[in-house]
Structures are given as structure tokens and as C-alpha cells.
Motif scaffolding. Structure first.
Motif, PDB file in Angstrom:
ATOM      1  N   ALA A 221     110.354  50.680 155.549  1.00 43.75           N
ATOM      2  CA  ALA A 221     110.002  49.348 155.367  1.00 43.75           C
ATOM      3  C   ALA A 221     110.997  48.359 154.920  1.00 43.75           C
ATOM      4  CB  ALA A 221     109.238  49.412 153.926  1.00 43.75           C
ATOM      5  N   GLU A 222     111.714  48.858 154.553  1.00 47.18           N
ATOM      6  CA  GLU A 222     113.242  47.836 154.494  1.00 47.18           C
ATOM      7  C   GLU A 222     113.640  47.792 155.773  1.00 47.18           C
ATOM      8  OE1 GLU A 222     116.309  50.416 152.581  1.00 47.18           O
ATOM      9  OE2 GLU A 222     115.443  50.204 150.429  1.00 47.18           O
ATOM     10  N   SER A 223     113.502  48.494 156.982  1.00 46.93           N
ATOM     11  CA  SER A 223     114.013  47.736 158.584  1.00 46.93           C
ATOM     12  C   SER A 223     112.916  46.509 158.243  1.00 46.93           C
ATOM     13  CB  SER A 223     114.246  48.308 159.234  1.00 46.93           C
ATOM     14  OG  SER A 223     114.065  48.286 160.580  1.00 46.93           O
ATOM     15  N   GLY A 224     111.902  46.370 158.321  1.00 47.41           N
ATOM     16  CA  GLY A 224     110.914  45.868 158.412  1.00 47.41           C
ATOM     17  C   GLY A 224     110.961  44.161 158.055  1.00 47.41           C
ATOM     18  N   VAL A 225     111.269  44.595 156.352  1.00 51.06           N
ATOM     19  CA  VAL A 225     111.493  43.676 155.637  1.00 51.06           C
ATOM     20  C   VAL A 225     112.081  42.601 155.956  1.00 51.06           C
ATOM     21  CG1 VAL A 225     112.657  42.456 153.356  1.00 51.06           C
ATOM     22  CG2 VAL A 225     110.623  44.173 153.256  1.00 51.06           C
TER      23      VAL A 225
END
Length: 477
Positions: A221-225
Motif C-alpha cells: 500500500a505504501e508503494s501504491g501511495v
């Protein structure tokens, strides 16, 4: 014979003597009577000081027509003397080049507008991309929050499984303590405790796997953000507003170019700025020739092919309903000429008539006459113009520049000058002429002011056909 000749000589001598005596008597008799002269009295009154100047009737309202651009005459729409109204076409210039420039400017405007439309479309697309990227970033942030919540929940479940396993292991240890006395006493409980340990271990392993999976979910999710933020940054870097602003500036510049080109086209048509009669102005060549020849050019040939420039008028529109009288006043008199001074005008065409007028305008630029003198134009307005007056009629103007009150005056014919000194012949009580030196003040064409030398009421002789001299006995008419 001798006696007769002697008698004749004596008679002749007697006759001559009688004639001489008669002549002497006649001379003395004539002197006693005195010479008859015209005379006047020194008067105390007012003296209107005037300036006389020659001129002609002009229009009181002239409007010069200047081209707005340099060009070649294509068509002259009027003839000299035509009556025109404001807005009537007077002249057209060759306009092929200006029309070509206008067409080019309009083409440039069309291209600029097309560029603006493309920039606005690109801006709309960029705006949509930015909006989508922002929405994706928002979703990625929500996913990250959910992943973090799941990770926290997995860690709680792992702790709970660990606590359950610890409790089950404590129960087994209880049963196995003291040589397994409790296990022997309660074999069923012991078996249940051992089963709980096995079940808790499985649950703990599952919880650990859940924690690892949740942690991986947080990282994803952090990579997606991060990716969503990069997409937003990339969308914003397109800067569609700058492209649109530049395109709008291009359209504005193109519109100004069209306006300039249209003005150039409009300038090729010269129209009347006012109502009146058309007078052709001299062409540059005609004016130069006139100046070289020392003459005044009135009108000139203005025709197809003539060159015109903004610095030289091509026409003068004359308003014949507003007549004036313009004279040339010598530079020595011009300081005394003021606006609103009273004027009497006599025209050659109307002998014996005088027209009242007032000074309307005093020229500020000197002119040189053909004889080398310096003059200034002075314009006068008629109080009541005559319907028969025409522009160009010549005449004289008498300008009243000053009125002196309570001064001594005599007619101009009473003034005599000799050796740079002015004097009058005063007639004394004995009827004889007596020279009186005087100081002259202001002077008009008919009278003069006496500053000192005589007194009011004294009788003075006027110049005439008789030569006057001091001591002469005179009679007055």
C-alpha cells in the motif's frame, strides 16, 4: 528835336516812378491785410490711436486635410470648389499592399485562434489526468490505512494465540509436575490440555502468517501511495495553464496586427472632416517651385499617380458661412494689437461703406514679405457680414489700439518738422505766426497728441499751398 526827346525821357521817368510807388503801396497794403490760411484750435479731448493694415476676406473656419499615410493617389473624387459634407470621400490611395497586409494579418489571427483551441483541449485532458491521479492517490492512501489496520489486527491475533498457547502449556506443565500425579489423577484433563497446546500452536503459526501477510500488505500500500503521488506530480508538471496563457497572448497580438492593418486600409480613403468648400492644397513640388520663384501657389494639380505624405495637406475645407478679414500687420505695430479690439473695415468692392469688426486672432508666427519686411497675420470677425461679401475681396482695416482721454490734440496737417524737431505755427493776438516747439505723443492718420508746448484753445495754422514762416501776418478762413 532834342527838346522833344528830353521831354519824353522825363515823362517815362515819371511813369516808372509812379509804378514803383504804386507797387510799394500795393505790397504794404497786402502785408497789412495778411495771407489767408486754414486754421484750427488746439483741443482737449480723446484721441483714438489706430493701426492701418491691408488684407482680404478669408474663411473664419478652415480645416486642412492631411493624409494619414504616405501613398500614391488612386482616384480624386472631388474638384476644386465642390461643396462637400462631413464624411464625403475626397481621395483614395493605392491600397493593394495594405489589403494584402490585412489578409495576411487575418490569416495569422486564424492560426493563433486554432493554437488557442488546441492548448485549451490539451489543458482539459491534462486537467482530467490530474483529477484521476488525485483520485488514485486518495484511494492508495485509503488502502494504506486499511493495510495498516489489518497489520495491527494480525498482530493482536498473534498475541492472543501466543497467550492461548502459553495457557495451554502451563496446564500441561501442571499435569506433568510431581511425577505426573495430576495427570494420573485426571487423565482426561491432561489429554485435553495437551490437545489445547497443539491447537494453540497451530493458531499461533496461522497468526504469524497473518502478521507477515498484513505487513506485506502495508508495504504494498505504501508503494501504491508513492506511485500515486508520482502520477499526481507528473500530471501537474504538464502546466496546461502556461500553454493556454501563451496561446491567448498570441491571439491578442494577432488581433492587434489585424487592427493595425485595418487602420492602414482605412487610411487609404480620405474623407471630409467637416462641411464646406474644397480647396486643393499645393503639391510638394508645386509649393517648392512657388517658394523658389517667390510667388504664392493657390491650388495645384492633384491627380492619379501623385505622391502624398502625412506632413503636407492635400485639401482645405473652407466654411463660407463664417467669413473673416485677415490682414498683415508690421512687426513694429503687432505688440499693440490685442484680441477684442474694435476695427473698421473698408472693402474695395463696396466703396464708401465701413464694416464694424473685432480682432479675433493675433498670429504668433512671423512671415517675411517679398520686400523683406516682417509681418504677422491678424484675423478679424465681422459684427454683421454682408451677404454680398466673397472670399478674396481686398480692403483696409483700421484697428483701434488705444483711446487716450483728456489729451491735447490737433489735426496732422498742423504738424511741421525741421532738423529733427516738431513745431506748430501758433497765430498770436496780432494775427502773426509764431513758431512753438512741441513734444508729440501718439499719432494717428488724421490727428496727433501734444504732450507739451501749447495750450488748449490756442489757434494754429494748417499746412497748405502757402509757404508759412514765423512773423507772417495771416488771416484765417
Amino acid at each position: 528835336m532834342a527838346t522833344k526827346s528830353k521831354k519824353k525821357l522825363i515823362i517815362a521817368l515819371i511813369v516808372i516812378a509812379v509804378l514803383i510807388v504804386a507797387a510799394v503801396i500795393a505790397v504794404f497794403a497786402f502785408r497789412g491785410a495778411g495771407t489767408t490760411v486754414e486754421a484750427t484750435e488746439v483741443k482737449n479731448g480723446s484721441l483714438a490711436v489706430t493701426v492701418l493694415a491691408s488684407g482680404s476676406i478669408t474663411s473664419g473656419e478652415n480645416t486642412d486635410v492631411y493624409p494619414e499615410t504616405t501613398g500614391i493617389v488612386k482616384h480624386v473624387a472631388v474638384e476644386e470648389g465642390d461643396v462637400v459634407h462631413e464624411g464625403d470621400v475626397l481621395l483614395t490611395l493605392d491600397d493593394d499592399a495594405t489589403h494584402a497586409q490585412l489578409a495576411q494579418a487575418k490569416s495569422g489571427l486564424a492560426q493563433a485562434k486554432s493554437g488557442l483551441a488546441q492548448a485549451e483541449a490539451a489543458g482539459a485532458t491534462a486537467a482530467a489526468g490530474t483529477s484521476a491521479a488525485n483520485a488514485a492517490l486518495k484511494a492508495a492512501k485509503s488502502g494504506l490505512t486499511a493495510a495498516k489496520d489489518a497489520y495491527s489486527s494480525a498482530k493482536r491475533i498473534k498475541k492472543l494465540a501466543q497467550d492461548v498457547l502459553d495457557g495451554a502449556q502451563s496446564a500441561v506443565a501442571f499435569y506433568e509436575a510431581n511425577g505426573g500425579a495430576a495427570a494420573k489423577a485426571d487423565p482426561t484433563g491432561y489429554a485435553s490440555a495437551k490437545s489445547s497446546v497443539l491447537s494453540a500452536e497451530v493458531s499461533l503459526e496461522q497468526a504469524k502468517s497473518g502478521v507477515a501477510s498484513a505487513k506485506a500488505g502495508v508495504a504494498s500500500a505504501e508503494s501504491g501511495v508513492a506511485q500515486a503521488k508520482s502520477a499526481v506530480k507528473q500530471a501537474k508538471s504538464a502546466k496546461p495553464s502556461s500553454a493556454i496563457s501563451a496561446a491567448k497572448s498570441g491571439v491578442k497580438a494577432a488581433e492587434e496586427g489585424v487592427a493595425v492593418a485595418q487602420t492602414a486600409v482605412d487610411a487609404t480613403t480620405i474623407t471630409a472632416p467637416a462641411d464646406g468648400t474644397v480647396i486643393f492644397a499645393p503639391t510638394a513640388a508645386a509649393a517648392a517651385a512657388a517658394a523658389a520663384g517667390g510667388t504664392t501657389t493657390v491650388g495645384a494639380e492633384l491627380q492619379k499617380g501623385s505622391a502624398v505624405t502625412p506632413g503636407s495637406p492635400v485639401f482645405t475645407i473652407v466654411n463660407e458661412d463664417k467669413l473673416a478679414f485677415t490682414v498683415e500687420v508690421d512687426e513694429a505695430d503687432i505688440p499693440r494689437i490685442k484680441v477684442d479690439q474694435q476695427v473698421k473695415i473698408s472693402l474695395d468692392s463696396f466703396s464708401g461703406k465701413e464694416y464694424a469688426a473685432t480682432v479675433a486672432k493675433v498670429g504668433s508666427v512671423a512671415k517675411t514679405t517679398l520686400t523683406g519686411g516682417t509681418v504677422f497675420n491678424v484675423e478679424m470677425s465681422f459684427d454683421e457680414p454682408d451677404e454680398q461679401m466673397k472670399i478674396g475681396m481686398k480692403g483696409d482695416a483700421t484697428i483701434e489700439v488705444e483711446t487716450l482721454e483728456n489729451v491735447l490734440t490737433v489735426p496732422i496737417e498742423a504738424l511741421f518738422s525741421e532738423g529733427g524737431k516738431d513745431y506748430l505755427y501758433v497765430i498770436n493776438a496780432d494775427g502773426k505766426l509764431q513758431k512753438a516747439d512741441i513734444e508729440v505723443g501718439s499719432m494717428t492718420d488724421t490727428a496727433l497728441q501734444i504732450v507739451n508746448g501749447v495750450q488748449a484753445g490756442e489757434k494754429v495754422a494748417l499746412a497748405g499751398s502757402t509757404q508759412l514762416s514765423a512773423g507772417m501776418k495771416v488771416n484765417t478762413k
